[in-house]
Scaffold this motif. Structure first.
Motif, short mmCIF file in Angstrom:
data_model
loop_
_atom_site.label_atom_id
_atom_site.label_comp_id
_atom_site.label_asym_id
_atom_site.label_seq_id
_atom_site.Cartn_x
_atom_site.Cartn_y
_atom_site.Cartn_z
N VAL A 22 72.30 17.35 -28.52
CA VAL A 22 72.53 18.40 -27.52
C VAL A 22 72.07 19.76 -27.67
CG1 VAL A 22 74.51 17.22 -26.34
CG2 VAL A 22 74.86 18.85 -28.22
N ALA A 78 60.78 16.37 -30.13
CA ALA A 78 60.80 14.92 -30.85
C ALA A 78 62.20 14.60 -31.47
CB ALA A 78 59.95 15.13 -32.15
N ALA A 129 65.42 8.83 -33.37
CA ALA A 129 66.08 7.74 -32.77
C ALA A 129 65.38 7.11 -31.56
CB ALA A 129 67.53 8.14 -32.41
N GLY A 188 70.15 12.01 -27.67
CA GLY A 188 71.45 12.32 -27.60
C GLY A 188 72.06 12.50 -29.02
N GLY A 189 71.79 11.93 -30.03
CA GLY A 189 72.20 12.23 -31.41
C GLY A 189 73.77 11.62 -31.28
N THR A 233 75.92 12.18 -29.42
CA THR A 233 76.65 11.97 -27.83
C THR A 233 75.89 10.71 -27.60
OG1 THR A 233 74.92 13.36 -26.90
CG2 THR A 233 76.98 14.31 -27.77
N TYR A 293 83.63 9.26 -29.61
CA TYR A 293 84.52 9.46 -28.50
C TYR A 293 84.38 11.19 -28.25
CZ TYR A 293 87.14 11.00 -32.79
OH TYR A 293 87.41 11.55 -33.91
N HIS A 335 60.17 9.50 -32.44
CA HIS A 335 59.36 10.08 -33.18
C HIS A 335 60.02 11.05 -34.45
CE1 HIS A 335 56.24 8.90 -30.29
NE2 HIS A 335 55.55 9.76 -30.73
N GLY A 336 60.38 10.61 -35.37
CA GLY A 336 60.60 11.37 -36.53
C GLY A 336 59.73 12.24 -37.10
N ILE A 343 68.03 19.72 -36.97
CA ILE A 343 68.41 18.60 -37.54
C ILE A 343 69.45 19.05 -38.81
CG2 ILE A 343 66.64 16.95 -36.89
CD1 ILE A 343 65.41 17.62 -39.75
N LEU A 398 68.18 18.29 -44.66
CA LEU A 398 66.90 17.59 -44.19
C LEU A 398 65.90 18.69 -43.60
CD1 LEU A 398 68.71 14.67 -41.81
CD2 LEU A 398 67.69 14.69 -44.25
N TYR A 427 86.99 10.01 -41.55
CA TYR A 427 86.13 11.03 -41.98
C TYR A 427 86.34 11.33 -43.39
CZ TYR A 427 86.22 12.83 -37.07
OH TYR A 427 86.17 12.76 -35.88
N VAL A 473 77.80 15.15 -39.64
CA VAL A 473 78.47 15.28 -38.44
C VAL A 473 78.67 16.57 -38.29
CG1 VAL A 473 80.79 15.06 -37.22
CG2 VAL A 473 79.69 13.14 -38.44
N SER A 480 73.84 23.28 -35.90
CA SER A 480 75.29 23.72 -35.54
C SER A 480 75.90 23.86 -36.83
CB SER A 480 75.88 22.35 -35.15
OG SER A 480 75.93 21.15 -36.08
N LEU A 487 83.11 21.87 -34.85
CA LEU A 487 81.96 21.18 -34.03
C LEU A 487 82.64 20.57 -32.90
CD1 LEU A 487 79.01 20.43 -34.29
CD2 LEU A 487 80.09 17.98 -34.83
N ASN A 488 81.92 20.87 -31.75
CA ASN A 488 82.20 20.33 -30.26
C ASN A 488 80.83 20.52 -29.55
OD1 ASN A 488 82.82 22.66 -28.88
ND2 ASN A 488 84.47 22.74 -30.37
#
Ligand SMILES: Cc1cc2nc3c(=O)[nH]c(=O)nc-3n(C[C@H](O)[C@H](O)[C@H](O)COP(=O)(O)OP(=O)(O)OC[C@H]3O[C@@H](n4cnc5c(N)ncnc54)[C@H](O)[C@@H]3O)c2cc1C
Length: 464
Positions: A21, A40, A43, A47-48, A50, A64, A232-233, A267, A271, A348, A394, A421, A429-430
């Protein structure tokens, strides 16, 4: 629709790395400014965290997700996609599994009757939550550990019986490294979520789940001219000054290389450190020093419901799960879930925890054995589908003095921006916080830096 800056700024080639997002929001806002944007995603789909998957005939989010009434930035985004009016709002109930019993803790009265605590402990617990809701300066909270702050205000009894299991539920053993800003942000969000008059907790979802939101959003981006590359990583980003162009060379692997004027990487921080070798050593160490929370989360499709609670918090230490999320207490079973019931079983842990790699079958057996012990009426014969999702990155852990150790968004490599994030400081995080952060950092840091490099006088930016 393009905003006013489109006419003031040159049209340049931008690459947004990561199709979660955050990436979608940045791509959307840059397209709104008349820029030439490519996004890019490594996956196969956007959406990652989500993104959705298939559970038998049912397609729903891998992890969820609910929306809160107070999620104003997310709701504005949904409105721009024509989806806000479709949101369905449902009053939620919270359960507690303590001392081998399941009980409701959905309102103040039930909270005040919570059996494992003495009256004095309950009063201190309630006082702590109230205090956290009143504090405005998160920096004071991030200077102390969440454990010491909670023990100080709630006392050892309430900490051991209520807070410790809840912290373990949300953070695993990573709670030991976490600052009190975590509980502050959580309390602020939950307070906002309750409607002022009724004081009820309402959660919302869009029919079709995030898959529908992502579908509408990516189609809209394509209509606005954004080039969407899934599968496309991005392996690396390099400034090509030596070739004289001053552009950024992006390696997608398999010999595919393209150049861009600007790159925004959304990302996970460690990374990003590996992605751009030309970053200064100090920037790379800051990016690598950010610790993340990971999750193993099972989705279970059932013939029957297991409880009336959206969340069941678990205080009994023998239970290996960190919480039970019964999504079908919110999402309509008949119209959305093929008449079945959807339960998530998350656990978690820190990003380096060996259990992140626990085989799916082992996790499944542990979950089913636990549920059989917890609920008399639960039978594994009622399980129609069981799938395990996992994510290493996460949320960045809000450690002591976290905000003082963050790497910059505008990096030392001109045109390369590290915006993810991990920069959320005053919230947990949300999606709402993620979108709000993307909008703010683009407006206040990325865009002014871009204009300065292009030698265009800075003007206030209109987003969206
Ligand atoms: C269990 C769980 C429950 C949650 N519940 C809620 C909730 O109820 N409500 C709520 O609002 N939020 C919730 N969230 C949080 C929400 O999912 C996140 O805030 C949001 O998805 C973060 O988006 P992002 O774009 O920052 O990161 P991500 O979604 O992680 O996106 C990053 C993307 O980058 C891609 N990527 C990585 N490396 C590369 C590369 N080299 N090249 C190209 N792409 C790459 C990844 O594949 C990924 O798609 C929940 C999250 C989890 C895990």
């Amino acid at each position: 629709m393009a905003d006013k800056d489109e006419h003031a700024s040159p049209k340049k080639r931008w690459l947004v790395i990561g199709g979660g997002v955050m990436g979608l929001k940045i791509a959307d806002d840059l397209a709104g400014k008349g820029q030439d944007v490519t996004i890019a995603e490594a996956a196969p789909r956007f959406g990652g965290l989500t993104s959705a998957w298939q559970l038998g005939d049912v397609s729903w989010d891998r992890f969820y997700h609910v929306t809160l009434l107070s999620d104003s930035v997310l709701r504005k985004q949904l409105q721009s996609l024509g989806l806000e009016r479709e949101l369905r709002w449902v009053e939620t109930k919270t359960g507690f599994f303590a001392g081998g019993k399941l009980m409701s803790m959905s309102n103040t009265l039930e909270f005040l009757r919570f059996p494992p605590l003495s009256l004095f402990q309950r009063v201190r617990l309630g006082g702590t939550i109230f205090l956290a809701s009143k504090i405005r300066d998160f920096r004071k909270m991030e200077q102390q550990s969440v454990e010491s702050w909670l023990r100080r205000w709630s006392g050892n009894g309430a900490f051991d019986k209520v807070w410790l299991p809840l912290l373990k539920a949300k953070l695993g053993d990573a709670y030991r490294q976490t600052s009190a800003a975590f509980i502050w942000a959580h309390t602020q969000r939950m307070y906002k979520a309750r409607r002022s008059g009724a004081k009820k907790e309402m959660f919302g979802y869009v029919p079709g789940g995030y898959a529908r939101i992502l579908d509408v959003w990516t189609n809209r981006l394509a209509e606005r001219g954004v080039r969407l590359l899934s599968g496309h990583g991005v392996n690396s980003v390099r400034k090509t000054d030596d070739a004289g162009s001053g552009r950024l060379e992006v390696d997608f692997g398999a010999g595919r290389v393209e150049t861009f004027d600007n790159v925004v990487s959304t990302i996970a921080s460690p990374l990003i450190a590996d992605q751009c070798e030309q970053l200064r050593d100090e920037e790379k160490s800051k990016l690598r020093a950010i610790k993340y929370l990971g999750v193993v989360c099972a989705s279970m499709l059932l013939k029957k419901p297991i409880s009336p609670y959206y969340v069941t918090n678990i205080t009994d230490t023998w239970v290996p799960l960190t919480g039970i999320i019964e999504m079908s207490t919110i999402v309509d079973s008949q119209s959305q879930l093929g008449g079945h019931h959807l339960v998530y079983l998350p656990k978690y842990m820190t990003d380096d925890h060996p259990d992140l790699a626990e085989p799916d079958e082992d996790y499944k057996q542990r979950c089913l054995e636990t549920l059989e012990r917890m609920y008399d009426h639960f039978s594994r014969d009622d399980v129609l589908e069981f799938k395990v999702a996992r994510a290493k990155y996460v949320a960045a852990l809000s450690t002591i003095d976290y905000s003082t150790r963050l790497p910059p968004v505008v990096t030392s490599v001109p045109g390369f921006y590290a915006l993810n994030s991990a920069h959320i400081l005053e919230g947990n995080l949300n999606v709402n916080e993620t979108l709000a952060l993307g909008e703010q950092k683009l407006r206040e840091e990325v865009w002014p830096d871009f204009l300065a490099r292009e030698q265009v006088p800075t003007r206030p930016m209109m987003v969206g």
